[in-house]
Design a protein around this motif. Structure first.
Motif, short mmCIF file in Angstrom:
data_model
loop_
_atom_site.label_atom_id
_atom_site.label_comp_id
_atom_site.label_asym_id
_atom_site.label_seq_id
_atom_site.Cartn_x
_atom_site.Cartn_y
_atom_site.Cartn_z
N ASP A 613 0.55 -0.86 0.16
CA ASP A 613 0.01 0.09 -0.11
C ASP A 613 0.87 1.74 0.28
OD1 ASP A 613 -2.21 -1.33 -0.20
OD2 ASP A 613 -3.09 -1.44 2.30
N THR A 722 -8.56 -1.48 -4.41
CA THR A 722 -7.25 -2.80 -3.77
C THR A 722 -7.51 -3.25 -5.00
OG1 THR A 722 -7.53 -2.32 -1.60
CG2 THR A 722 -6.75 -4.27 -2.24
N ARG A 788 0.55 -10.98 -4.44
CA ARG A 788 -0.96 -9.29 -4.94
C ARG A 788 -2.22 -10.62 -4.64
NH1 ARG A 788 0.51 -4.50 -5.49
NH2 ARG A 788 2.99 -4.02 -6.46
N ALA A 792 -5.13 -9.45 -2.31
CA ALA A 792 -6.64 -9.84 -2.29
C ALA A 792 -7.16 -10.92 -1.99
CB ALA A 792 -6.15 -8.99 -3.91
#
Length: 819
Positions: A613, A722, A788, A792
């Motif tokens: 982030d 996101t 990643r 998620a």
């Protein structure tokens, strides 16, 4: 008179028997020769088909390679003398290297703009071949192969065409063609002595043949419609296509106008529907090939047979007297008996010998002499014991020979011979005595068998048994040791281990299992999960066990078990247990407590998510600074440079040129800054969403790298920031890896919504790689993509193998969960 009639009847019967036998022999030989001719014809037709199919496919890849040459693309985009010279040089190089008839290049309108035969009288340059099917297919984006007679050159050839694409144009900008000569392959068909080989198109037009007068003729009768279509296509010139005159009598025979019959076979050419290879054999030539040798061979035999029959009749007539015939028959039988005995004794493949009462050799068989390496003359008259070893000689002279001449019989007496070369060999002897008129044994008749190899085998078997015994003891020791080691592992391992039968009943558990579930090995044996465990735990175990049985392979799963200190996570490796026949008769499992590891992974994932982030925020801030601040400064410089250029054009041309260079340099810098800002954090991702951002990046990627990048998407709903960022960065990393490492020429990116999740596919046609051979540094990018996807809430799969490209599949939940 009666004797003459009998002799005549016998001679007639002999003649009839010989005639019938000759006819049957000729018929059998003819049938066998026809079958052999048919087999050879089938094999030759298959060979011709295989060779011709290989010839037709050998230039496909060079044509594709030639289509990718930049010199051809350049002359199609900008046709100047320099580009045309480069294109002609490239076509000349391929024509000389491949030994082809000609290589030429056509524009989208079918006009030939460059050719390797440009200086020849039959040059293709300026010719239009838009009517040719190979051009029509290639200009639509498909490779093509075409067999035809050249309109300009008048030469037969195989045409290979392939479309040419420019870097920024999706449709073909031209077509490149390689024409291979047919004559080279045609020479391999051989002369047409009694075998005619043809290659025909779907309508039966002969295009290739070892019989030149049949070229461009029709194998079958053509209809008016067929003639019209052939003439319109110009595939085989302007005709006429005369019918050869062949008609099919049955499945394997043809007949021409003269009544000649041909044995034929045909084979379909691979990848050329309707094109066939025919092989024709002249039936008369086959029959003549059979009859001529038979006549030349059997003629003297028949003549000899007739002479023998006449001679036999004469001899039978001369031996009409019963007494003379009987006497001669007895004499002949006696002589044959002697000859048989002599032949049997001397030539039988066994060691035969005979000795007198003194032990001297009276006779030996040829095999006896050869086995010991002597000639018969060297051994006759010598004592048999001279050829024995010392121990065998002593036993024979003192015991065996005296006893034999008393009893007249012996069986399987073991002794050793010494050959002429000094080799000692073991034998078993059996003998009988031949008595004289006085009843005493005068000589022996003995047979010996060489048992040297058998004794060696027995000795080797004995040694093998001893070695096997030692090996068995060592194996028992190793098994005992391994059993103790396995028992120790089962007893002290922190994982719980179990084995079940095919019905899910426990056969074995280790001490950790007993401690965890509070059971004993003896109590649990023969029971199922549902009899000893809570239902939720039993359901997990049973489901995973059935999965192992269904896939017939091991699997790795996570299982949740409630313990007194809370819910624990176990990593379980389950595997099938096979019986001696290779059938699954049970399931085994090893479960390790990974609760602490899972907690650490969760903490690490949270930390990794926070870092990513921050990285995205930093990228976004840096992109804004590049765009807003540096971009504005460069824009101001561009305006000032343009102002300077306008002022200096008339008063100082040299300075004006420098100002113009400054303008161009500032323009490039502004464009590069925009690209850097776009790669750091594309504004379109924040403003328009994931689909537009990926489409923009794919377009920019194709422009920067020259690699074809196709982007597809279905109806994808709006997703969170996101999820959009994760999908964008995964696709970005996948494309970057393909450009750096895969040497790919085509990449497909596809995004779609599926079962409540966002499915991202990135597929390239590069060289691929082995997932297990990556170094630690090489795997950072892949690990980042997986991280990643995990952050998620999804998962990422990588499928790749050397030479087969790479496929990356990422599935992430849109609203926090997937079905």
């Amino acid at each position: 008179m009666n004797l003459r009639i009998i002799l005549f009847v016998l001679a007639l019967l002999a003649f009839l028997s010989a005639s019938i036998g000759g006819f049957l022999y000729y018929s059998s030989l003819k049938e066998s020769a026809l079958k052999e001719a048919e087999r050879q014809a089938v094999a030759h037709a298959d060979m011709v088909k295989k060779n011709f199919s290989a010839f037709l496919s050998e230039s496909i890849r060079p044509t594709k390679t030639l289509a990718g040459m930049h010199a051809l693309k350049d002359v199609l985009i900008q046709s100047d003398e320099s580009n045309l010279a480069s294109a002609n040089a490239m076509l000349d190089h391929f024509q000389e290297t491949l030994n082809t008839d000609v290589c030429y290049l056509m524009d989208p309108q079918g006009n030939t703009i460059a050719s390797s035969n440009r200086n020849a009288p039959d040059s293709f340059v300026g010719k239009n071949f838009i009517f040719r099917p190979y051009f029509q297919k290639a200009i639509k984006g498909h490779s093509a192969t075409y067999l035809a007679l050249g309109i300009t050159s008048g030469k037969r050839g195989a045409y290979y065409s392939h479309p040419i694409y420019s870097d920024n144009i999706k449709s073909p900008v031209g077509v490149v063609v390689i024409k291979m000569p047919i004559e080279r392959t045609e020479k391999e068909l051989g002369p047409d002595l009694d075998r005619i080989v043809l290659v025909t198109d779907p309508r039966g037009i002969v295009f290739i043949s070892n019989r030149k007068d049949w070229l461009y003729h029709s194998l079958w009768k053509l209809t008016e419609n067929d003639v019209s279509e052939i003439a319109e296509s110009l595939q085989f010139g302007r005709g006429p296509w005369v019918w050869i005159g062949l008609e099919q009598k049955n499945n394997n025979h043809l007949m021409d106008r003269s009544g000649n019959t041909y044995l034929f076979h045909k084979r379909q050419l691979d990848n050329y529907p309707g094109w066939h290879v025919f092989e024709l054999r002249d039936a008369k030539a086959i029959s003549k090939r059979i009859s001529d040798p038979i006549i030349s061979v059997t003629g003297p035999i028949v003549l000899t047979l007739c002479l023998l029959i006449g001679l036999s009749v004469f001899l039978l007539y001369r031996k009409a007297s019963y007494e003379i015939a009987r006497r001669k028959a007895f004499e002949k039988a006696l002589q044959e008996s002697k000859e048989r005995y002599r032949t049997l004794y001397l030539n039988t493949p066994a060691m035969l010998h005979s000795i007198d009462s003194e032990g001297n050799l009276l006779s030996v068989s040829d095999y006896w002499a050869a086995a010991l390496g002597y000639r018969r003359e060297e051994v006759i008259g010598r004592k048999l014991t001279e050829f024995f070893t010392e121990n065998s000689r002593k036993y024979a002279e003192e015991t065996f020979i005296p006893a034999f001449f008393k009893t007249g019989f012996s069986k399987d007496i073991s002794y050793q011979f010494v050959t002429k070369t000094g080799e000692v060999r073991d034998f078993l002897l059996s003998a009988i005595g031949i008595r004289g008129e006085d009843g005493k044994i005068k000589r022996s008749l003995a047979i010996s068998f060489d048992v040297t190899e058998r004794k060696r085998a027995e000795e080797a078997l004995k040694n093998a048994k001893e070695a096997l015994s030692l090996y068995s003891k060592d194996l028992e020791r190793q098994v005992k040791k391994r059993t103790e080691e396995i028992s120790s592992i089962l007893r002290y391992t922190p994982a719980f281990v179990y084995i079940k039968d095919a019905d899910g009943r426990y056969m074995l558990v280790n001490s950790r299992y007993e401690e965890l579930f509070g059971v004993q090995n003896e109590m649990i044996r023969g029971k199922t999960d549902y009899e000893i465990l809570p239902k939720d735990v039993a359901d997990q175990f049973r489901t995973h066990d059935q999965k192992v049985v269904s896939v017939k392979n091991h699997c790795q799963v996570e299982e949740k078990i409630l313990q007194p200190d809370g819910l624990h996570t176990y990593l379980s490796v389950k595997f099938p247990v096979y019986d001696e026949s290779g059938n699954i008769n049970g399931v085994g499992g090893i479960s390790t407590d990974i609760t602490a590891l899972k907690k650490a992974q969760d903490q690490l994932r949270l930390l990794s998510g926070s870092i990513m982030d921050e990285q995205e925020k930093e990228r976004s801030a840096l992109a804004r600074e590049l765009h807003d601040e540096l971009g504005q400064v460069l824009t101001a410089l561009r305006i000032d440079s343009s102002w300077m250029l306008d002022r200096l054009k008339e008063i100082d041309p040299k300075s004006a040129l420098r100002a113009l260079s400054m303008c161009e340099l500032i323009d490039k810098t502004i464009e590069e800054v925009r690209r850097m800002a776009f790669r750091l954090r594309p504004g379109v991702l924040d403003d328009l969403g994931l689909i537009d951002a990926l489409e923009a990046y794919a377009t920019d990627f194709e422009r920067r790298t020259g690699i074809t990048c196709v982007f597809e998407h279905a109806d994808v709903p709006d997703v969170s920031e996101t999820l959009a960022t994760a999908a964008y960065r995964i696709a970005q990393e996948a494309l970057t890896n393909a450009a750096r490492h895969a040497a790919a020429s085509h990449i497909e990116v596809k995004v779609e919504a599926q079962n409540g999740g966002l499915l991202l596919n990135v597929v390239d046609n590069g060289k691929g790689f082995n997932l297990f051979e990556l170094s630690e540094s090489e795997g950072f990018g892949l690990a980042g993509m997986r991280e990643r996807a995990n952050l998620a809430g999804g998962e990422l799969e990588i499928h790749s193998a050397a030479g087969k490209g790479t496929r990356i599949v990422c599935n992430m939940p849109i609203d926090g969960g997937m079905s």
